[in-house]
Structures are given as C-alpha cells and as structure tokens.
Scaffold this active site. Structure first.
Site, short mmCIF file in Angstrom:
data_model
loop_
_atom_site.label_atom_id
_atom_site.label_comp_id
_atom_site.label_asym_id
_atom_site.label_seq_id
_atom_site.Cartn_x
_atom_site.Cartn_y
_atom_site.Cartn_z
N ASP A 68 -26.91 65.93 -73.14
CA ASP A 68 -27.16 67.32 -73.54
C ASP A 68 -26.59 67.65 -74.92
O ASP A 68 -25.84 66.86 -75.50
CB ASP A 68 -26.61 68.29 -72.47
CG ASP A 68 -25.20 67.93 -72.01
OD1 ASP A 68 -24.55 67.08 -72.66
OD2 ASP A 68 -24.74 68.48 -71.00
N ASN A 137 -18.63 74.71 -61.71
CA ASN A 137 -19.62 75.40 -60.86
C ASN A 137 -20.64 74.43 -60.26
O ASN A 137 -21.65 74.84 -59.71
CB ASN A 137 -20.34 76.50 -61.67
CG ASN A 137 -21.20 75.92 -62.78
OD1 ASN A 137 -21.25 74.71 -62.99
ND2 ASN A 137 -21.88 76.80 -63.51
N HIS A 139 -22.41 72.13 -61.96
CA HIS A 139 -23.52 71.70 -62.83
C HIS A 139 -23.36 70.23 -63.24
O HIS A 139 -22.25 69.69 -63.27
CB HIS A 139 -23.71 72.61 -64.05
CG HIS A 139 -22.69 72.53 -65.13
ND1 HIS A 139 -22.28 73.63 -65.85
CD2 HIS A 139 -22.01 71.49 -65.67
CE1 HIS A 139 -21.41 73.27 -66.77
NE2 HIS A 139 -21.22 71.97 -66.67
N GLU A 144 -27.74 74.12 -64.60
CA GLU A 144 -26.87 75.15 -64.03
C GLU A 144 -27.34 75.55 -62.63
O GLU A 144 -28.53 75.39 -62.29
CB GLU A 144 -26.90 76.39 -64.94
CG GLU A 144 -26.26 76.17 -66.30
CD GLU A 144 -24.74 76.27 -66.28
OE1 GLU A 144 -24.10 75.76 -65.33
OE2 GLU A 144 -24.19 76.86 -67.22
C1 GLP Z 1 -20.03 70.43 -69.87
C2 GLP Z 1 -21.07 69.32 -69.93
C3 GLP Z 1 -21.10 68.48 -68.67
C4 GLP Z 1 -19.69 68.14 -68.27
C5 GLP Z 1 -18.92 69.38 -67.95
C6 GLP Z 1 -17.48 69.13 -67.53
O1 GLP Z 1 -20.52 71.67 -69.53
N1 GLP Z 1 -22.38 69.81 -70.21
O2 GLP Z 1 -21.88 67.33 -68.91
O3 GLP Z 1 -19.72 67.30 -67.14
O4 GLP Z 1 -18.90 70.21 -69.09
O5 GLP Z 1 -16.65 69.01 -68.64
P1 GLP Z 1 -15.16 68.53 -68.60
O6 GLP Z 1 -15.21 67.06 -68.42
O7 GLP Z 1 -14.59 68.93 -69.92
O8 GLP Z 1 -14.50 69.20 -67.45
#
Ligand code: GLP
Length: 244
Positions: A68, A137, A139, A144
């Site tokens: 992404d 959440n 995702h 989402e």
């Molecule tokens: C973002 C990314 C996800 C990731 C998530 C968790 O929103 N789009 O791909 O898994 O955050 O991030 P973190 O590893 O910083 O908790």
C-alpha cells in the site's frame, strides 16, 4: 488455515520471520516477496539487511510488491511508504530497483494505476511469501473494516478515523496524516503461496483474536486469512494473550 507460532518478544518474532524469508530466497533466488510497512516489520527488515551484509543473502533476482501507499504525499515525504521501504530496506540490500513495486499514491489516473498493479501481481502468479501486519482495528494493508464486503482488487481506500489517529504518530503534524491510500485488495493478498503475519504488543491482542478465532467478516478484514491454506502467524506473548 492459520498456524500460530508464539514467541516471547518482538526480537524473536523478527528473527523467526527473517529466517523463513531468507530460506525462501536461498531456495528460490527469483522469489516474489509481498512486503508491508509499519513498526512491526522494522526488526524483520533489519535482520534481512544483516543477513545480506554478513551472510551473503542475495536479493539480486528477487522481486518485491508492496501492499500500500498513502495518496497525495510527495514521494520523498518521510511519512510515505516508499520512503519507509527505501530507508528501512531497499537502500541497504542488492535489490534491482526495476524489480521493486510500490503503489504510486500520486498516480494521475488512480483506477488505471490500480488495474496495472493487479496485472503486475497476476503476471508473477501472486507472491511466494506475503508479509503482513495487522492494524489495531483488524485491517490488513489498508483494507479497512466495513459492514458489507471484502474488496478483491487494488483500490483507493478511505481510511477510518481510528486508523488516521493511530498512524498520525508517524507525522510531525497529525493533521498531515493522509485520509486515503492505495491498497492491494484481498485477491492480491490471498494470491500469496504463504502468508507470514506478524503481530507484537498488547494493542494487537483484539485484532489477533478476531483474525484467528472470530467470524470471517469484513468487519475484521484480517479474518479472511482463515480461508487461506497457509498462514503462519508469528506473534509475541502480548499479542497472543487472548489465547491464554
Ligand atoms: C498500517 C499499514 C498496515 C500495517 C498496520 C500496522 O496502517 N497499512 O499494513 O499492518 O499499519 O502497523 P504497525 O506495524 O506500525 O502497528
């Protein structure tokens, strides 16, 4: 099917994931790796860099496809995922820049760009390994939670208020946090031969429970992984505390 590898801490999680990826790349030098951003992956990327620098792990034939990218940020903005990947991994390994794919959040025609991104995933026949993290959440990538459906293709996603709030920690000015992003859809993610999901810390406990034990529902996007034949969840004690 989700196999759970419970590990004591972040460090062990990162090393375990790196070992699997290193084995994949050594067995199949032209592997296609699906990569994720986030604080969860930093330890894994550090270890891959170490393996490259000290143990000759060779990325010269590897292709990477990222999940992404935020929409509307300049590509050299420290908050954007391309910048994250360059600084946390790509600049430190011998990957061919032509074999690195990250969605372009500034594409002129976003829909056309999304279709091309899916064509790239399909051209490679899906990823060999998809690395994933999970949002608080539930995702995955930027798919989402919603009441109605999983979205198959790469698409522009409107971020939920809670995701914007959680991700604002990466921006000096929280108001700068983008409101939308291009994300690989569920078909791209599920095309992986193996999924490695990483989860660390108490903030991920609820999402981990929903992913593994909850109903398969778009309200918890990660729950779709229950339908994948080969998912390895590497989670530390805190993220797994829902199973105690
Ligand atoms: C973002 C990314 C996800 C990731 C998530 C968790 O929103 N789009 O791909 O898994 O955050 O991030 P973190 O590893 O910083 O908790």
């Amino acid at each position: 099917m989700i196999k759970i590898m419970k590990v004591p801490d972040y460090e062990t999680m990162s090393l375990a994931a790196a070992r699997i990826i290193a084995a994949q790349v050594r067995i199949k030098p032209d592997s296609v790796l699906g990569l994720a951003t986030g604080s969860t992956q930093i330890g894994l990327y550090n270890e891959l860099i170490r393996l490259h620098q000290e143990e000759d792990l060779d990325f010269s034939q590897v292709t990477t496809i990222n999940l992404d990218e935020y929409c509307g940020l300049p590509s050299d903005h420290p908050g954007c995922y391309r910048y994250f990947m360059d600084t946390q991994l790509f600049n430190h390994i011998n990957i061919d820049p032509k074999s690195v794919f990250v969605p372009d959040g500034n594409a002129e025609d976003i829909d056309a760009h999304c279709r091309t991104y899916d064509d790239i995933i399909n051209f490679y026949g899906g990823t060999d390994i998809q690395v994933l993290g999970v949002g608080e959440n539930g995702h995955i990538a930027f798919n989402e939670p919603n009441n109605n459906y999983f979205i198959a293709g790469t698409h522009e996603a409107k971020l939920t208020e809670d995701t914007i709030k959680v991700n604002s920690r990466f921006f000096d000015d929280p108001d700068e946090t983008p409101r939308s992003a291009i994300t690989m859809g569920m078909a791209g993610i599920m095309s992986a031969k193996t999924v490695i999901m990483l989860a660390s810390g108490i903030k991920k406990t609820e999402a981990v429970y929903g992913m593994v034990r909850g109903e398969v529902t778009p309200m918890c996007p990660a729950s779709i992984l229950q339908l994948h034949p080969r998912v390895i969840l590497i989670a530390d004690t805190e993220a797994c505390s829902c199973f105690d």
